[in-house]
Design a protein around this motif. Structure first.
Motif, PDB file in Angstrom:
ATOM      1  N   ALA A 154       0.838  -1.206   0.000  1.00  0.00           N
ATOM      2  CA  ALA A 154       0.000   0.000   0.000  1.00  0.00           C
ATOM      3  C   ALA A 154       0.876   1.260   0.000  1.00  0.00           C
ATOM      4  N   ARG A 155       1.888   1.286   0.864  1.00  0.00           N
ATOM      5  CA  ARG A 155       2.783   2.450   0.902  1.00  0.00           C
ATOM      6  C   ARG A 155       3.509   2.600  -0.434  1.00  0.00           C
ATOM      7  N   TYR A 156       3.921   1.473  -0.987  1.00  0.00           N
ATOM      8  CA  TYR A 156       4.641   1.463  -2.266  1.00  0.00           C
ATOM      9  C   TYR A 156       3.744   1.986  -3.403  1.00  0.00           C
ATOM     10  N   ALA A 157       2.503   1.580  -3.403  1.00  0.00           N
ATOM     11  CA  ALA A 157       1.580   2.036  -4.457  1.00  0.00           C
ATOM     12  C   ALA A 157       1.393   3.544  -4.391  1.00  0.00           C
ATOM     13  N   LYS A 158       1.373   4.076  -3.182  1.00  0.00           N
ATOM     14  CA  LYS A 158       1.242   5.520  -3.033  1.00  0.00           C
ATOM     15  C   LYS A 158       2.510   6.210  -3.511  1.00  0.00           C
TER      16      LYS A 158
END
Ligand code: X5A
Ligand code: ZN
Length: 677
Positions: A154-158
């Motif tokens: 999730a952090r990576y996608a952001k």
């Protein structure tokens, strides 16, 4: 646009090296049987195979602390004794010399999946990984988890792909406390989890797993917990929570990406979950999420400890991601009292944060607060007694359930019935053949007034329509030479009202769910329950007539997206699941005012019923929306309903009252514990 599948045998290469009853269920076979089932059923061949990679230190540090990472890094070189000791500082987890390598691959697999989906290489996908992730915290392993694969993703996608809002749906039967802690104060990541809780008696026994943990600071409302206080939850309980909590909130949130903590210990037969939902429920849970975020969905394996149930559930999920028609869920029961209690509690705390839930449970709590609280105390007592007596009986007997039925798989086609001068949209098969209607039907057609067409034309169109319905009913091929199964279809007819009327005459051999969008006088024969008519329109004239004719009035018309979505999730979907039709007829009345995005969403969602046999009826002069209709029928994800981000004042009070009124007839509409008794 395809479906990615990520798997690497390497992740089967670690296991428990000592005796620990709490960890013995987390075995390498979990991964191999899941993958083998996908191979055996031919599903893996239909996916785009994407290799995993190791997550880098920097990526792991998006969620975990440096000290923790450095600690885990040492485990490959530890002796057995050191490993045991390292393990002791955490709860219900074990280490192995190869687990650090696998944990980097598991997190990296989630990142590869996010890359594939966010760059448009594939539409969606699933990563089969070990170790799981959702219990691991910033500085701690927990519950078989080392790195928090989905939280990192999730952090990576952001960060890497600029996703502004990420929805995490955790249908594993345990609470992903690691994910909750990670995003508690973050409004850009909405975390939804249901979990076995039993009023804090079930692992991880946290107060903060209860429904009243809604997030902190600006993240308030972006954490949604649904605690299960009893075991034995069934398909109807899961679907109720999706319809009445998750989906409305998820649509209002309007994510750019959906991540699923796809644990299958929530399925029947699992020794941890002890729930009774069948593996085919995951087809529906997956499907219901597939029109969010323009279809961008990444499922990452978490738990699942009954190898049979796990493999079946994984297959159902992947087959749905591939776009195959959904299985019909037979014998759906009412949600149980304990599930209703959870639903009621979650809705009443979350309604402060979500305008789409603003009216949730208002009347129940306003009118009968004391009544409800005594009811809840009774319920908790009953649960306790049940738990005591069931304890020993349960552990003995092995659960058995039938293998999910074979689902329709390609080639399944979308068919059109069109006037001779209308063009057939790309990808649809035009139906030209038709059968003889017989004199009775022909005279019925002749007796209907058909404004825009001559009689001969009308008869030809209708006879094709009947042929199409018949082919859907029997799952037959539309023409022997093409060898295609008939999935869904669209018909342009001179007079939709007449067509519905005639269909009802014709299709009395199976239940038809008729969804009418817009207003028109119609003559329905609904008394015998062979048809259930739900009419969503902007007018408030019609009275409800009996159990099977349900007019839903949106004061501001069908262009009111909030109201429409409330009607779809709060009424239409639960009604559809309970009614269990053999065919869905979606009728678009001219001038209904429904927007193209909403229309596509509606078609997409309705395809979950009747094994995907949806027939859309539109009027000849309403052909402008043929494009969006065809796209949705062909299984392209609907565009997101962006307008929900700035909610209009809503119409929910009236809908809520209507839902309460209908609960006597339709149990799937319940969202509160029943008053009385
Ligand atoms: C990922 C997962 C379960 C841990 C259970 C510990 N973990 N008692 O399902
Ligand atoms: Zn789990």
């Amino acid at each position: 646009m395809g479906t990615a599948l990520i798997y690497d045998e390497e992740m089967t290469k670690y296991k428990l090296l000592w005796v620990d009853p709490a960890c013995k269920i987390e075995v390498p076979e979990r991964l191999s049987v899941s993958y083998e089932a996908l191979v055996r059923t031919g599903l893996s061949d239909r996916c785009v195979s994407v290799p995993p990679r190791e997550a880098s230190d920097a990526e792991i540090l998006l969620v975990h602390s440096e000290e923790y990472l450095e600690g885990v890094k040492k485990t490959p070189h530890m002796t057995l004794e050191d490993l045991k000791e390292f393990t002791l500082q955490y709860g219900d987890v074990y280490f192995h010399p190869n687990i650090y390598h696998c944990a980097k691959l598991a997190a990296g697999s989630a990142l590869q999946l996010v890359d594939s989906v966010m760059t448009g290489k594939v539409r969606n996908g699933m990563a089969l990984v070990r170790p799981p992730g959702h219990h691991s915290m910033r500085s701690a392993a927990s519950g078989f988890c080392v790195f928090n694969n989905v939280a990192i993703a999730a952090r990576y996608a952001k960060q890497k792909h600029g996703a502004e809002r990420v929805l995490i749906v955790d249908w594993d039967i345990h609470h992903g406390q690691g994910v909750q802690y990670c995003f508690e104060d973050d409004p850009s990541v909405l975390y939804f989890s249901w979990h076995r809780y039993e009023r804090q008696k079930f692992w991880p026994n946290l107060r903060e797993s209860d429904y009243d943990s809604v997030g902190k600071g600006s993240g308030a409302g972006f954490n949604v917990n649904v605690p299960w206080n009893e075991v034995g939850m069934e398909n109807s309980d899961y679907l109720s929570v999706f319809c009445h909590v998750l989906l409305p909130v998820a649509y209002e949130f309007c994510p750019d990406l959906v991540l699923v903590c796809a644990g299958f210990d929530s399925a029947i037969g699992d020794p941890e979950g002890e729930m009774c939902a069948t593996p085919d429920i995951f087809a529906h849970l997956t499907h219901l999420l597939m029109n969010l975020a323009g279809g961008k969905l990444c499922a990452v394996l978490e738990g699942g400890y009954n190898l049979t149930s796990l493999a079946q559930s994984v297959c159902q999920t992947v087959q749905t991601l591939l776009g195959d028609p959904l299985p019909q869920l037979a014998n759906l029961r009412s949600p149980c009292e304990s599930a209703l209690e959870s639903l009621q509690c979650v809705r009443s705390v979350q309604r402060r944060y979500w305008s789409i839930l603003k009216h949730a449970g208002k009347t129940a709590t306003d009118s009968a607060t004391t009544d409800v609280s005594t009811k809840l105390i009774k319920l908790a007592k009953a649960e306790e007694e049940k738990a005591e007596t069931a304890e020993d009986e349960r552990s003995q007997e092995e659960k058995v359930w039938p293998e999910p039925a074979e689902r329709l798989r390609p080639p399944v086609c979308s068919v059109s019935v069109l006037p001779d001068d209308a063009a057939c949209p790309d990808g649809l098969k035009r139906l030209v053949s038709s059968k003889d209607l017989g004199p009775l039907l022909v005279s019925r057609i002749r007796n209907r007034s058909m404004e825009d067409a001559g009689d001969a034309d009308g008869v030809a169109t209708f006879s094709r329509l009947y042929t199409l319905i018949e082919k859907m009913r029997t799952n037959e091929v539309p023409s022997p030479s093409t060898g295609l199964l008939c999935g869904n279809g669209v018909a342009l007819v001179p007079d939709v009202a007449a067509a519905v009327d005639l269909n009802c005459f014709h299709s009395s051999s199976f239940r038809v769910l008729v969804v009418c969008v817009g207003k028109e006088e119609l003559n329905y024969a609904t008394a015998d329950g062979k048809m259930l008519v739900v009419q969503i329109s902007g007018e408030d004239k019609e009275e409800q007539k009996g159990k099977y004719y349900i007019p839903v009035c949106l004061k501001k018309g069908c262009g009111d997206t909030v109201g429409f979505i409330q009607a779809v999730f709060g009424l239409l979907l639960p009604l559809g699941y309970e009614y269990d039709p053999g065919l869905v007829l979606l009728v678009r009345m001219p001038g209904s005012g429904v927007g193209d995005c909403m229309w596509q969403q509606l078609i997409g969602l309705l395809k979950g019923f009747a094994k995907g046999h949806t027939l859309v009826l539109m009027q000849t002069n309403d052909g402008a929306c043929m494009g969006p209709t065809a796209s949705a029928l062909l299984g392209h994800p609907a565009p997101p309903l962006q307008e929900l981000l700035t909610p209009l004042p809503d119409d929910g009070g009236a809908l809520e009252r209507m839902r309460e009124r209908l609960q006597a007839d339709w149990k799937m509409l319940q969202t509160t514990v029943s008053s009385g008794n």
